[in-house]
Motif scaffolding. Structure first.
Motif, PDB file in Angstrom:
ATOM      1  N   THR A 115     -11.855  -8.017 -15.846  1.00 43.18           N
ATOM      2  CA  THR A 115     -10.641  -7.395 -16.386  1.00 43.18           C
ATOM      3  C   THR A 115     -11.050  -6.208 -17.254  1.00 43.18           C
ATOM      4  N   GLY A 116     -10.073  -5.360 -17.591  1.00 35.78           N
ATOM      5  CA  GLY A 116     -10.388  -4.210 -18.431  1.00 35.78           C
ATOM      6  C   GLY A 116      -9.529  -3.020 -18.070  1.00 35.78           C
ATOM      7  N   VAL A 117      -9.966  -1.865 -18.518  1.00 36.45           N
ATOM      8  CA  VAL A 117      -9.254  -0.624 -18.231  1.00 36.45           C
ATOM      9  C   VAL A 117     -10.137   0.192 -17.303  1.00 36.45           C
ATOM     10  N   PHE A 118      -9.591   0.601 -16.172  1.00 39.33           N
ATOM     11  CA  PHE A 118     -10.395   1.268 -15.151  1.00 39.33           C
ATOM     12  C   PHE A 118      -9.771   2.594 -14.757  1.00 39.33           C
ATOM     13  N   PRO A 119     -10.611   3.619 -14.560  1.00 41.85           N
ATOM     14  CA  PRO A 119     -10.059   4.881 -14.076  1.00 41.85           C
ATOM     15  C   PRO A 119      -9.666   4.753 -12.601  1.00 41.85           C
ATOM     16  N   LEU A 120      -8.709   5.557 -12.209  1.00 46.33           N
ATOM     17  CA  LEU A 120      -8.198   5.540 -10.835  1.00 46.33           C
ATOM     18  C   LEU A 120      -9.322   5.505  -9.799  1.00 46.33           C
ATOM     19  N   GLU A 121     -10.360   6.291 -10.038  1.00 48.53           N
ATOM     20  CA  GLU A 121     -11.442   6.419  -9.072  1.00 48.53           C
ATOM     21  C   GLU A 121     -12.047   5.063  -8.720  1.00 48.53           C
ATOM     22  N   ASP A 122     -12.065   4.136  -9.699  1.00 46.72           N
ATOM     23  CA  ASP A 122     -12.647   2.818  -9.446  1.00 46.72           C
ATOM     24  C   ASP A 122     -11.851   2.024  -8.415  1.00 46.72           C
ATOM     25  N   PHE A 123     -10.586   2.373  -8.244  1.00 51.18           N
ATOM     26  CA  PHE A 123      -9.764   1.649  -7.281  1.00 51.18           C
ATOM     27  C   PHE A 123     -10.014   2.126  -5.857  1.00 51.18           C
ATOM     28  N   LEU A 124     -10.558   3.295  -5.733  1.00 49.51           N
ATOM     29  CA  LEU A 124     -10.758   3.850  -4.397  1.00 49.51           C
ATOM     30  C   LEU A 124     -12.189   3.588  -3.928  1.00 49.51           C
ATOM     31  N   ARG A 125     -13.152   3.917  -4.774  1.00 47.41           N
ATOM     32  CA  ARG A 125     -14.531   3.579  -4.447  1.00 47.41           C
ATOM     33  C   ARG A 125     -14.651   2.067  -4.461  1.00 47.41           C
ATOM     34  N   PRO A 126     -15.382   1.401  -3.582  1.00 50.54           N
ATOM     35  CA  PRO A 126     -16.089   1.938  -2.433  1.00 50.54           C
ATOM     36  C   PRO A 126     -15.302   1.788  -1.142  1.00 50.54           C
ATOM     37  N   HIS A 127     -13.983   1.739  -1.247  1.00 46.88           N
ATOM     38  CA  HIS A 127     -13.182   1.463  -0.057  1.00 46.88           C
ATOM     39  C   HIS A 127     -12.949   2.725   0.756  1.00 46.88           C
ATOM     40  N   ALA A 128     -12.968   2.560   2.075  1.00 43.29           N
ATOM     41  CA  ALA A 128     -12.648   3.689   2.938  1.00 43.29           C
ATOM     42  C   ALA A 128     -11.134   3.847   2.962  1.00 43.29           C
ATOM     43  N   VAL A 129     -10.676   5.040   2.721  1.00 43.10           N
ATOM     44  CA  VAL A 129      -9.238   5.300   2.773  1.00 43.10           C
ATOM     45  C   VAL A 129      -8.780   5.227   4.228  1.00 43.10           C
ATOM     46  N   GLN A 130      -7.722   4.479   4.441  1.00 41.51           N
ATOM     47  CA  GLN A 130      -7.202   4.279   5.796  1.00 41.51           C
ATOM     48  C   GLN A 130      -5.841   4.929   5.938  1.00 41.51           C
ATOM     49  N   GLU A 131      -5.509   5.228   7.199  1.00 38.93           N
ATOM     50  CA  GLU A 131      -4.172   5.749   7.472  1.00 38.93           C
ATOM     51  C   GLU A 131      -3.308   4.618   8.015  1.00 38.93           C
ATOM     52  N   ARG A 132      -2.111   4.502   7.477  1.00 41.79           N
ATOM     53  CA  ARG A 132      -1.167   3.483   7.944  1.00 41.79           C
ATOM     54  C   ARG A 132       0.182   4.151   8.170  1.00 41.79           C
ATOM     55  N   ILE A 133       0.738   3.925   9.335  1.00 45.28           N
ATOM     56  CA  ILE A 133       2.076   4.457   9.588  1.00 45.28           C
ATOM     57  C   ILE A 133       3.052   3.287   9.596  1.00 45.28           C
ATOM     58  N   TYR A 134       3.849   3.216   8.554  1.00 46.43           N
ATOM     59  CA  TYR A 134       4.719   2.068   8.308  1.00 46.43           C
ATOM     60  C   TYR A 134       6.191   2.476   8.285  1.00 46.43           C
ATOM     61  N   ARG A 135       7.019   1.542   8.751  1.00 49.35           N
ATOM     62  CA  ARG A 135       8.447   1.647   8.446  1.00 49.35           C
ATOM     63  C   ARG A 135       8.651   1.205   7.000  1.00 49.35           C
ATOM     64  N   LEU A 136       9.544   1.864   6.289  1.00 47.23           N
ATOM     65  CA  LEU A 136       9.927   1.408   4.944  1.00 47.23           C
ATOM     66  C   LEU A 136      11.446   1.346   4.894  1.00 47.23           C
ATOM     67  N   ARG A 137      11.969   0.151   4.592  1.00 44.31           N
ATOM     68  CA  ARG A 137      13.409  -0.096   4.654  1.00 44.31           C
ATOM     69  C   ARG A 137      13.941  -0.284   3.232  1.00 44.31           C
ATOM     70  N   CYS A 138      14.777   0.635   2.806  1.00 46.49           N
ATOM     71  CA  CYS A 138      15.376   0.525   1.479  1.00 46.49           C
ATOM     72  C   CYS A 138      16.500  -0.505   1.517  1.00 46.49           C
ATOM     73  N   VAL A 139      16.661  -1.245   0.444  1.00 48.18           N
ATOM     74  CA  VAL A 139      17.705  -2.262   0.369  1.00 48.18           C
ATOM     75  C   VAL A 139      19.097  -1.624   0.481  1.00 48.18           C
ATOM     76  N   GLU A 140      19.174  -0.312   0.196  1.00 45.38           N
ATOM     77  CA  GLU A 140      20.457   0.389   0.293  1.00 45.38           C
ATOM     78  C   GLU A 140      20.884   0.661   1.734  1.00 45.38           C
ATOM     79  N   GLY A 141      19.993   0.440   2.714  1.00 48.27           N
ATOM     80  CA  GLY A 141      20.407   0.547   4.106  1.00 48.27           C
ATOM     81  C   GLY A 141      19.867   1.731   4.886  1.00 48.27           C
ATOM     82  N   TRP A 142      18.915   2.466   4.315  1.00 48.42           N
ATOM     83  CA  TRP A 142      18.266   3.526   5.086  1.00 48.42           C
ATOM     84  C   TRP A 142      16.795   3.200   5.235  1.00 48.42           C
ATOM     85  N   SER A 143      16.158   3.826   6.231  1.00 49.34           N
ATOM     86  CA  SER A 143      14.738   3.558   6.448  1.00 49.34           C
ATOM     87  C   SER A 143      14.027   4.825   6.878  1.00 49.34           C
ATOM     88  N   MET A 144      12.709   4.826   6.653  1.00 52.43           N
ATOM     89  CA  MET A 144      11.869   5.961   7.012  1.00 52.43           C
ATOM     90  C   MET A 144      10.624   5.443   7.724  1.00 52.43           C
TER      91      MET A 144
END
Ligand SMILES: Nc1nc2c(c(=O)[nH]1)N[C@H]1C(S)=C(S)[C@@H](COP(=O)(O)O)O[C@H]1N2
Ligand SMILES: [Mo]
Length: 323
Positions: A115-144
Motif C-alpha cells: 500500500t502507499g502513494v504511487f505515481p501514475l507511471e507505476d500503474f502502467l509499468r511493467p504492463h503492456a498497454v493494450q487496445e480494447r474496443i468496447y461497447r459502453l452503455r449509459c444507464v440513461e439509454g445511449w451507447s457508444m
C-alpha cells in the motif's frame, strides 16, 4: 477517426483454433487467469451456467474487440457524463481543461500487502498497454463503441497483493474545487465513488484505461486513469481515479447512495430489469456519422453483450434483487 489505425488483427485470429477453444473452456471455469485464484470471493467457485447466451456476433471471441461501427472521436469527446464538470453532456468538454492530469498520484490502501502513494507511471509499468474496443452503455439509454488503450485492471491490482480479506475494491475520483467547477453543486456526495467485487475487478475484460482513439485520455473522458467495465452501466466506469482501496465489506458507491432504489451496487446491463423511471430494453447507439439524437435504436443485450464472458460471475444470484 481517419487517423486511427483500425482494425489490427485480433488475437483470436492468430490463435490456433484448438488452443482457442481450450482457453474458452478455461474461462467458463473461471480459470483463464491465474490472477482469479487470488480472489477468494463469492461466485468464483460457482459452476458455470449450462447454456451461456451466444456472444454478440461482431465481437472477437475473447470480447476484447467488437467490430461494430465506432463512435466518432468527436461524439466520444463532446457528449460526456462527468458531473464534476457540470451535468450537461457538453459541459465536460467545455470545462475539463482545468483538470491537471499530470503529475498524478494514486493512493492504494486497505486489505493488501503493498500500500502507499504511487505515481501514475507505476500503474502502467511493467504492463503492456493494450487496445480494447468496447461497447459502453449509459444507464440513461445511449451507447457508444470506443477504442480504448489501457492495462488489464486485474494485472495492476495483483501487484498490490490483496489479502484474503479483500472481497471488494473501491475507487475514488479526484475532488478538487479549483480544478472541478461542478463540485460547487451537491448533485452527488463528492468525491465520486465506485466499487467492484474482487472477481469482477480481476476479470480480463476490466480495463484501467489511459487512452482513447490512440491518444492520451482527454480530460473529459477521465484523464489520466479511469475504469472501463463494459458489461456494467457506464457510471461504474469511474474517471480520474486518485484512490484504490481493497475492502472486506461492499463499499459505498455514489449513485447507489444518492438513489438506492434506482442504482444498485452491481449495475450489470440488464434489459429485463427496467430502471424505475424508464425501460432498459433498448438503447440509442451513437456511432458512425449519424445524428446523435436520431441515432439508431437497437435492443440492449444482457450484460451489454458480454454475457458469455461474465455471466458465470453471477451464477446463483437473483439479478433482479442484485441489480
Ligand atoms: N468521476 C466520474 N466518473 C464518471 C462519471 C462522473 O460523473 N464522474 N459519469 C459516469 C457515466 S454516467 C458514464 S456514462 C461514463 C461516461 O464516460 P465517457 O464520457 O468517457 O463516455 O463515465 C462515468 N464515470
Ligand atoms: Mo452513464
Amino acid at each position: 477517426m481517419s487517423r486511427y489505425r483500425y482494425p489490427r488483427p485480433p488475437a483470436s485470429e492468430i490463435t490456433p483454433e484448438g488452443v482457442y477453444r481450450r482457453r474458452r473452456e478455461l474461462m467458463g471455469l473461471g480459470l483463464a487467469s491465474p490472477l482469479l485464484a487470488l480472489a477468494g470471493c463469492a461466485g468464483a467457485e460457482d459452476a458455470p451456467t449450462a447454456a451461456a447466451p451466444a456472444p454478440a456476433p461482431t465481437d472477437t471471441p475473447d470480447g476484447f474487440r467488437t467490430r461494430e461501427t465506432l463512435t466518432t472521436e468527436r461524439d466520444a469527446t463532446t457528449y460526456n457524463n462527468f458531473y464534476e464538470f457540470g451535468t450537461g453532456k457538453a459541459d465536460p468538454a467545455q470545462n475539463a481543461h482545468t483538470l491537471r492530469p499530470s503529475p498524478w498520484m494514486v493512493v492504494v490502501g486497505g486489505e493488501a500487502e503493498v500500500t502507499g502513494v504511487f505515481p501514475l507511471e507505476d500503474f502502467l509499468r511493467p504492463h503492456a498497454v493494450q487496445e480494447r474496443i468496447y461497447r459502453l452503455r449509459c444507464v440513461e439509454g445511449w451507447s457508444m463503441v470506443l477504442p480504448w488503450e489501457g492495462v488489464p485492471l486485474g494485472e495492476v491490482l495483483a501487484r498490490f497483493r490483496p489479502t484474503s480479506k479483500a472481497k471488494y475494491v473501491a475507487f475514488t475520483t479526484l475532488a478538487e474545487r479549483d480544478q472541478m467547477p461542478g463540485l460547487r453543486w451537491p448533485v452527488l456526495d463528492w468525491p465520486y465513488r465506485e466499487g467492484l467485487r474482487m472477481d469482477e475487478a480481476m476479470h480480463p475484460l476490466s480495463l484501467l484505461a489511459t487512452g482513447l482513439f490512440g491518444k492520451p485520455l482527454p480530460n473529459q473522458n477521465g484523464a489520466p486513469l479511469r475504469l472501463v467495465v463494459p458489461w456494467k452501466y457506464g457510471f461504474k466506469s469511474i474517471k480520474s481515479i486518485v484512490r484504490i482501496e481493497f475492502t472486506e465489506r461492499m463499499p459505498p458507491t455514489s449513485w447507489n447512495q444518492s438513489q438506492p432504489s434506482e442504482y444498485g451496487f452491481y449495475s450489470n446491463v440488464n434489459p429485463a430489469v427496467d430502471h424505475p423511471r424508464w425501460s432498459q430494453a433498448s438503447e440509442r447507439r451513437i456511432a458512425g456519422d449519424g445524428n446523435r439524437v436520431f441515432a439508431n435504436r437497437i435492443p440492449t443485450l444482457p450484460f451489454n453483450g458480454y454475457a458469455e464472458h461474465v455471466a458465470p460471475l453471477y451464477t446463483g444470484m437473483d439479478l433482479r434483487k442484485w441489480f
